[in-house]
Design a protein around this motif. Structure first.
Motif, PDB file in Angstrom:
ATOM      1  N   GLY A  73      48.832  34.328  44.983  1.00  0.00           N
ATOM      2  CA  GLY A  73      47.649  35.246  45.077  1.00  0.00           C
ATOM      3  C   GLY A  73      47.718  36.358  43.820  1.00  0.00           C
ATOM      4  N   SER A  74      49.004  36.784  43.517  1.00  0.00           N
ATOM      5  CA  SER A  74      49.011  37.694  42.441  1.00  0.00           C
ATOM      6  C   SER A  74      48.942  37.078  40.908  1.00  0.00           C
ATOM      7  CB  SER A  74      50.792  38.199  42.369  1.00  0.00           C
ATOM      8  OG  SER A  74      50.996  38.892  43.308  1.00  0.00           O
ATOM      9  N   ILE A 134      40.091  44.012  46.307  1.00  0.00           N
ATOM     10  CA  ILE A 134      40.827  42.746  46.271  1.00  0.00           C
ATOM     11  C   ILE A 134      42.381  42.876  46.959  1.00  0.00           C
ATOM     12  CG2 ILE A 134      41.595  40.548  44.845  1.00  0.00           C
ATOM     13  CD1 ILE A 134      38.766  41.037  45.391  1.00  0.00           C
ATOM     14  N   ASP A 135      42.816  44.125  46.797  1.00  0.00           N
ATOM     15  CA  ASP A 135      44.316  44.328  47.288  1.00  0.00           C
ATOM     16  C   ASP A 135      44.263  44.082  48.853  1.00  0.00           C
ATOM     17  OD1 ASP A 135      47.051  44.845  46.520  1.00  0.00           O
ATOM     18  OD2 ASP A 135      46.838  46.600  47.634  1.00  0.00           O
ATOM     19  N   LEU A 170      43.159  41.845  50.112  1.00  0.00           N
ATOM     20  CA  LEU A 170      43.218  40.082  50.767  1.00  0.00           C
ATOM     21  C   LEU A 170      44.452  39.868  51.416  1.00  0.00           C
ATOM     22  CD1 LEU A 170      41.697  38.631  47.861  1.00  0.00           C
ATOM     23  CD2 LEU A 170      40.639  38.796  50.140  1.00  0.00           C
ATOM     24  N   VAL A 225      46.787  34.394  40.678  1.00  0.00           N
ATOM     25  CA  VAL A 225      45.555  33.720  40.634  1.00  0.00           C
ATOM     26  C   VAL A 225      44.434  34.946  40.451  1.00  0.00           C
ATOM     27  CG1 VAL A 225      43.529  32.957  42.180  1.00  0.00           C
ATOM     28  CG2 VAL A 225      45.681  31.625  42.110  1.00  0.00           C
ATOM     29  N   TYR A 226      44.533  36.208  40.863  1.00  0.00           N
ATOM     30  CA  TYR A 226      43.667  37.006  41.061  1.00  0.00           C
ATOM     31  C   TYR A 226      43.880  38.293  39.891  1.00  0.00           C
ATOM     32  CZ  TYR A 226      41.367  35.245  45.468  1.00  0.00           C
ATOM     33  OH  TYR A 226      40.922  34.795  46.384  1.00  0.00           O
ATOM     34  N   SER A 227      45.315  38.439  39.474  1.00  0.00           N
ATOM     35  CA  SER A 227      45.489  39.225  38.174  1.00  0.00           C
ATOM     36  C   SER A 227      44.591  39.084  37.058  1.00  0.00           C
ATOM     37  CB  SER A 227      47.091  39.212  38.162  1.00  0.00           C
ATOM     38  OG  SER A 227      47.622  39.833  39.286  1.00  0.00           O
ATOM     39  N   THR A 228      44.096  40.154  36.412  1.00  0.00           N
ATOM     40  CA  THR A 228      43.792  39.980  35.128  1.00  0.00           C
ATOM     41  C   THR A 228      44.252  40.735  34.141  1.00  0.00           C
ATOM     42  OG1 THR A 228      42.158  41.886  35.591  1.00  0.00           O
ATOM     43  CG2 THR A 228      41.524  39.697  36.327  1.00  0.00           C
ATOM     44  N   TYR A 248      47.792  42.537  40.326  1.00  0.00           N
ATOM     45  CA  TYR A 248      48.207  42.537  41.576  1.00  0.00           C
ATOM     46  C   TYR A 248      49.673  42.224  41.736  1.00  0.00           C
ATOM     47  CZ  TYR A 248      43.149  43.026  42.416  1.00  0.00           C
ATOM     48  OH  TYR A 248      41.936  43.499  42.291  1.00  0.00           O
TER      49      TYR A 248
END
Length: 256
Positions: A190-191, A83-84, A86, A193-196, A201
């Protein structure tokens, strides 16, 4: 077929690539050698040939980026996509913008900004290729792909300048700053939205967690200052070189 591809792209090798090791320096030398050889070849060529070379570089940049999402799962052997990769980093975002500014006249007004920011960030990555260091063979797919992508992005930027397709000016640096801020905001989105909870990220270094040797609170500010500072330096080098070349041409004797 799958077994062959898995073996072909597998990260196997006897040596590891480390910062400024012989392998790292070799990649830098090859990248710079190809770029400046191309620049010298294009020096006295017609503008049509220069435009074709820029188009080839632009297409190579976006092709390498898109193809990576298809080859990446095979290189890791687990069908996983990183994913990184993207387009939320400076380099990947500029790589996606390159074909737009190269082939669409509507984006011509920001071509100088994309050129400058793409050149600077790819140069910074090639100098410190964080994702290609540490326990990775120097000639595996992951390393070759990332150096090729950043090398072509930097090459496109340099050739835009040497062919006269793009002109950098200090008074136009505000466009670079605006593009940089827009990219940082994009990376911030993005950081978040996609970080869990298990994977954080840090696109565009907005969280300050990428480099342990820089204090976390200072990291975002340091990156912004370094990137824009380098854009200013590159612009200064370009302007100075252009003036020196112009003076040199004026001093040449006129033959009858």
């Amino acid at each position: 077929m799958r077994e062959f591809l898995l073996k072909f792209f597998a990260p196997e090798g006897k040596y590891d690539i480390t910062l400024f090791s012989v392998w790292h320096i070799l990649y830098i030398a090859v990248i710079l050698g190809v770029i400046f050889s191309t620049a010298l070849y294009l020096k006295n060529k017609p503008q049509k040939t220069k435009n074709k070379a820029l188009s080839i570089y632009a297409l190579t940049v976006i092709t390498l980026y898109i193809a990576d999402f298809f080859i990446m799962p095979l290189s890791e052997g687990d069908n996983a996509i990183d994913i990184d990769k993207l387009p939320f980093h400076f380099c990947t975002a500029m790589g996606v913008l390159v074909p737009f500014v190269q082939f669409n006249r509507r984006f011509a007004r920001v071509k100088d900004a994309v050129c400058c920011l793409g050149l600077v960030t790819s140069l910074m990555y090639i100098t410190y290729p964080g994702s290609a260091l540490g326990g990775i063979p120097p000639f595996c797919y992951k390393v070759i792909q990332t150096f090729m992508f950043h090398g072509c992005l930097m090459g496109w930027g340099i050739l835009c300048l040497t062919t006269g397709d793009v002109v950098l000016r200090f008074k136009k640096l505000w466009k670079v700053l605006v593009l940089m801020i827009a990219t940082i905001l994009w990376g911030t989105l993005g950081s978040h939205v996609y970080s869990t909870e298990t994977h954080i990220y840090d696109w565009c270094f907005v969280r300050g967690e990428m480099f342990s040797f820089v204090p976390k609170l200072l990291m975002p500010l340091a990156v912004r200052g370094a990137v824009f500072g380098m854009c200013t330096v590159i612009t200064g080098i370009y302007v100075t070189a252009k003036r020196l070349l112009a003076k040199g041409s004026e001093k040449k004797p006129i033959t009858v």
